[in-house]
Every structure is written in structure tokens, then in C-alpha cells.
Design an enzyme around this catalytic site. Structure first.
Site, short mmCIF file in Angstrom:
data_model
loop_
_atom_site.label_atom_id
_atom_site.label_comp_id
_atom_site.label_asym_id
_atom_site.label_seq_id
_atom_site.Cartn_x
_atom_site.Cartn_y
_atom_site.Cartn_z
N LEU A 75 -19.11 3.18 -2.51
CA LEU A 75 -20.43 3.36 -3.11
C LEU A 75 -21.51 3.55 -2.05
O LEU A 75 -22.37 4.42 -2.17
CB LEU A 75 -20.84 2.17 -4.00
CG LEU A 75 -22.18 2.47 -4.69
CD1 LEU A 75 -21.99 2.95 -6.12
CD2 LEU A 75 -23.15 1.33 -4.63
N GLY A 79 -21.85 6.87 -0.84
CA GLY A 79 -22.30 7.86 -1.83
C GLY A 79 -21.25 8.22 -2.86
O GLY A 79 -21.46 9.10 -3.70
N TYR A 94 0.83 -1.22 0.00
CA TYR A 94 0.00 0.00 0.00
C TYR A 94 0.86 1.27 0.00
O TYR A 94 1.77 1.42 0.82
CB TYR A 94 -0.90 0.05 1.24
CG TYR A 94 -1.93 -1.06 1.35
CD1 TYR A 94 -2.38 -1.77 0.23
CD2 TYR A 94 -2.48 -1.38 2.59
CE1 TYR A 94 -3.33 -2.77 0.35
CE2 TYR A 94 -3.44 -2.39 2.72
CZ TYR A 94 -3.85 -3.08 1.60
OH TYR A 94 -4.79 -4.06 1.73
N ARG A 124 -16.23 -0.04 -1.47
CA ARG A 124 -15.20 0.88 -1.99
C ARG A 124 -15.74 2.31 -2.06
O ARG A 124 -15.35 3.10 -2.89
CB ARG A 124 -14.69 0.43 -3.35
CG ARG A 124 -14.03 -0.95 -3.30
CD ARG A 124 -13.36 -1.30 -4.61
NE ARG A 124 -12.89 -2.67 -4.65
CZ ARG A 124 -11.68 -3.07 -4.24
NH1 ARG A 124 -10.84 -2.21 -3.75
NH2 ARG A 124 -11.33 -4.34 -4.32
N SER A 150 -13.37 -3.84 2.06
CA SER A 150 -14.31 -3.05 1.26
C SER A 150 -15.77 -3.22 1.70
O SER A 150 -16.66 -3.39 0.86
CB SER A 150 -14.16 -3.34 -0.24
OG SER A 150 -12.85 -3.10 -0.66
P1 ATR Z 1 -11.60 -0.47 1.34
O1 ATR Z 1 -11.71 -1.60 2.31
O2 ATR Z 1 -11.20 -0.93 -0.02
O3 ATR Z 1 -10.85 0.71 1.87
P2 ATR Z 1 -14.30 0.47 1.91
O4 ATR Z 1 -13.95 0.47 3.32
O5 ATR Z 1 -15.45 -0.30 1.41
O6 ATR Z 1 -13.07 0.01 1.03
O7 ATR Z 1 -14.52 1.94 1.37
C1 ATR Z 1 -13.57 2.95 1.47
C2 ATR Z 1 -14.16 4.17 0.80
O8 ATR Z 1 -15.43 4.46 1.41
C3 ATR Z 1 -13.31 5.38 0.92
O9 ATR Z 1 -13.24 5.97 -0.33
C4 ATR Z 1 -14.07 6.27 1.90
O10 ATR Z 1 -14.00 7.61 1.50
P3 ATR Z 1 -13.41 8.77 2.47
O11 ATR Z 1 -11.96 8.48 2.62
O12 ATR Z 1 -13.71 9.99 1.69
O13 ATR Z 1 -14.17 8.63 3.76
C5 ATR Z 1 -15.49 5.79 1.81
N1 ATR Z 1 -16.15 5.82 3.11
C6 ATR Z 1 -15.82 5.12 4.20
N2 ATR Z 1 -16.66 5.37 5.22
C7 ATR Z 1 -17.55 6.28 4.75
C8 ATR Z 1 -18.68 6.94 5.32
N3 ATR Z 1 -19.04 6.73 6.57
N4 ATR Z 1 -19.36 7.81 4.53
C9 ATR Z 1 -18.98 8.05 3.25
N5 ATR Z 1 -17.92 7.45 2.66
C10 ATR Z 1 -17.23 6.57 3.40
#
Ligand code: ATR
Length: 352
Positions: free
Chosen positions: A225, A228, A62, A223, A219
Site C-alpha cells: 500500500l 501505491g 513460500y 504489503r 510487511s
Molecule cells: P511483505 O513483507 O509481505 O513482502 P512488504 O514488504 O510490506 O510486504 O510489501 C511488499 C509489496 O510492496 C510488494 O508487492 C512490492 O511490489 P513489487 O514487487 O511490485 O515491488 C511492494 N513494494 C516494495 N517496495 C516497493 C517500492 N519501493 N515501491 C513500490 N512498491 C513496493
């Protein structure tokens, strides 16, 4: 939420105890958004810990030049090491939009572990995952080296990520597997067919054989969605999602309706759609410890509060029903990465 309100659960049956919600550090060094400044990254990790999150997830792949492990290492200097469960991974030696190179030879395992310990500035790693399975190396060879690292005290527990059920069974026979990290969320539920039953089957055997594997869904916010992203919030430039099958072209237009339905249901629960998505994963069982990632303190707090949402069986089903898998448009990962996902992760037999 006060730190003391965060439930703690056993992950696997080898003795690892973690907070019911973990924190995925990946996004801090750029993936969906741009990397956050170092001070902000350290502050968010400290904030998560102050709210009871003690399970932190990183990987040697990462961020550019292992930036994520360096950042996590710096943040850990501010926290009591013995109260943190630190997970990192090895196995992906190169990744870009067109190619993923995976390696699992014993020499590589050892050199990666030693490099991660240095970058993280720690004496041991709590949970060391094989990030992706090298399909040219018998899993037993990789596992034997990991077992030696456990015996030497460099790692405490072993995990797998994106491993085929056959690979899980063979790995487990060399040394108990504590956790399996897989993509799992409302719109990615393929592991319900094989991986989850396998872990649960092993869990049932705990009573007799002291086996058991925890599931660490990555995720869980889809990711972004379900928060939003690409729907009510535009996609940041240079985001990995700009090329993701579910976030591009006609697919994202179709997938937006999933978000809107989840948003409606969240209103009924008096919570946010991201919280409902995380709560759905949390409510799958004690052995599920999701690791949502965020670069924002507000979202971190909201995600932590999702632990408070207790759902009935009917509510869990209702949430599931607003995201029918048949209506999800696009593969969960791009073509270049697909071959390294769990259904392909079978290794050659061990030559005696
Ligand atoms: P991963 O495990 O791949 O990191 P995830 O946890 O499903 O994926 O999602 C991460 C994404 O969700 C990030 O882009 C995060 O955006 P921000 O860094 O802008 O927060 C978004 N995300 C996580 N929690 C969120 C929440 N409570 N509201 C809106 N977006 C959120």
C-alpha cells in the site's frame, strides 16, 4: 548505495550480525504478483547482496512445492555463504485462503530443518524461525528440539514469529530467542502495546543477564500500500491482496487516503512514500531490522536507499500521525489467518 554504506547491526544478543535492512524473498515465487522467472529472482538477490543486504528471509511454505527455498538456494550458490545471514522458517504445513495448519512437534521440527537444508543446499541455517505457533504443543517441546539442532550445528540462532508474550518468555527460558518476526508498519502497530516493550525490557537486561531479542518487522511497506499498490497501481490478478481485508471493498477506498497523505509528506522529505514507510520502521531503534520484499530492481534500490533517511524524533512522530490507526480500515489479515496471529499463540503447559 555502495555495499560499504549499509550499516550493520546486532540482531538479538547472541552474536548474530546482519545488514540494517534485510530482504524478504517471499514475493519472488508469487504472493502479491505472479512468480518471477528464476533467473530474475536470482539476479535480484545478487543485486541486493551487491548493495550490502546480507540478511535474506524465506520459509519452507513460500511458493508452490517449496519453490522459494529452492530459488534462494540457487541464488546463494552465487554468493559467499559466510557473508550471508540466511533465515528460514518451519511450522506452517498447509495454507490456503480458508485454512492454515500449524505443526510444532519435535519430529516435525527435525524433518523440516533437514528438508530445508537440502533445498537451500547449505550446511547450516543462520536463523531458524518457528513460523507460527502450534497451540496444541507446549512451546518447550518445540524449543528443546530446536536447541538440539543448534547443538548439532544445523541452525545457529532461533527466532519466533507471531508468538504471544507468554510464549516468548517460555521459549526464551529453554534457549535464547534471537529475533521475533512480526508484522509491523505504519498501519500495523499493535505489537507496540506488548511485544516491543517485552523485547525492550529484555534488552535492558542485557547489561546484567546477556539476554536480548531483535525485532524483524515483516510487511513494512504495508504489503505494497505504501508503494501505491491498489492506489496508483492496480492490483495484479491472482494477488493474495484480492481477498485481503484492507485491500478490498470500502476498506481500500478508505485506506487510499492514508497513502495520499504519506505521499504528500514524502514529497516534503524529497523521497518516495515507500521509503518513508521503511525509514519510519528503521528509525524505531537499532533492534528493528525490516525485511521489505520486492520483485523489481528499481524498488529494491529505492528501499535500500531508505536506510540513508535519518529522521528526528519529531519527524518520526509526524510520519506516524499521518497514519492514525483509528482510520485504518480492515484487519491486518483475513479471518482464516487471524487465529494464528500472536495474540492467540499460547501453548498448553508442559507436563513434567
Ligand atoms: P511483505 O513483507 O509481505 O513482502 P512488504 O514488504 O510490506 O510486504 O510489501 C511488499 C509489496 O510492496 C510488494 O508487492 C512490492 O511490489 P513489487 O514487487 O511490485 O515491488 C511492494 N513494494 C516494495 N517496495 C516497493 C517500492 N519501493 N515501491 C513500490 N512498491 C513496493
Amino acid at each position: 548505495m555502495a555495499a560499504t554504506d549499509m550499516p550493520r547491526v546486532k540482531l538479538g544478543s547472541q552474536g548474530l550480525e546482519v545488514s540494517k535492512l534485510g530482504y524478504g524473498c517471499m514475493g519472488l515465487t508469487g504472493m502479491y504478483n505472479n512468480p518471477v522467472p528464476e533467473e530474475e529472482g536470482i539476479a535480484i538477490i545478487k543485486e541486493a547482496f551487491s548493495k550490502g543486504v546480507t540478511f535474506f528471509d524465506t520459509s519452507d511454505i513460500y511458493g508452490a512445492n517449496h519453490a522459494n527455498e529452492y530459488l534462494v538456494g540457487k541464488a546463494l550458490k552465487h554468493l559467499p555463504r559466510e557473508k550471508v545471514q540466511l533465515a528460514t522458517k518451519f511450522g506452517i504445513c498447509k495454507i490456503d485462503l480458508t485454512e492454515v495448519v500449524v505443526k510444532g512437534t519435535p519430529e516435525y521440527v527435525r524433518s523440516c530443518c533437514e528438508a530445508s537444508l537440502k533445498r537451500l543446499q547449505v550446511e547450516y541455517i543462520d536463523l531458524y524461525y518457528i513460523h507460527r505457533i502450534d497451540t496444541t504443543v507446549p512451546i518447550e517441546e518445540t524449543m528443546r528440539e530446536l536447541k538440539k539442532l543448534v547443538e548439532e550445528g544445523k541452525i545457529k540462532y532461533i527466532g519466533l514469529s507471531e508468538a504471544h508474550p507468554d510464549t516468548i518468555r517460555r521459549a526464551h527460558a529453554v534457549h535464547p530467542i534471537t529475533a521475533l518476526q512480526q508484522e509491523y508498519s505504519l498501519w500495523t502497530r499493535d505489537i507496540e502495546d506488548d511485544i516491543i516493550p517485552l523485547c525492550r525490557f529484555i534488552l535492558i537486561l542485557i547489561v546484567f543477564q546477556e539476554l536480548g531479542i531483535g525485532v524483524v518487522p515483516y510487511s513494512p511497506v504495508g504489503r505494497g500500500l505504501f508503494g501505491g499498490k491498489a492506489v496508483v497501481e492496480s492490483l495484479p490478478t491472482n494477488s493474495f491482496l484480492e481477498k485481503h481485508p484492507r485491500f478490498t471493498g470500502d476498506n481500500i477506498e478508505k485506506n487510499k487516503s492514508i497513502y495520499f497523505r504519506l505521499e504528500e509528506l514524502a514529497k516534503k522529505h524529497g523521497c518516495l512514500p515507500a521509503q518513508l514507510a521503511i525509514a519510519w520502521v528503521l528509525n524505531q531503534g537499532d533492534e528493528f531490522v525490516p525485511i521489505p520484499g520486492t520483485t523489481k530492481t528499481k524498488n529494491l534500490h529505492d528501499n535500500i536507499d531508505s536506510v540513508k533517511l535519518k529522521l528526528t524524533k519529531e519527524e518520526v512522530k509526524e510520519i506516524c500521525d499521518v497514519v492514525p490507526i483509528s482510520e485504518v480500515a480492515g484487519q491486518r489479515i483475513g479471518e482464516a489467518f487471524y487465529k494464528t496471529t500472536y495474540r492467540y499463540a499460547i501453548t498448553p503447559p508442559l507436563k513434567q
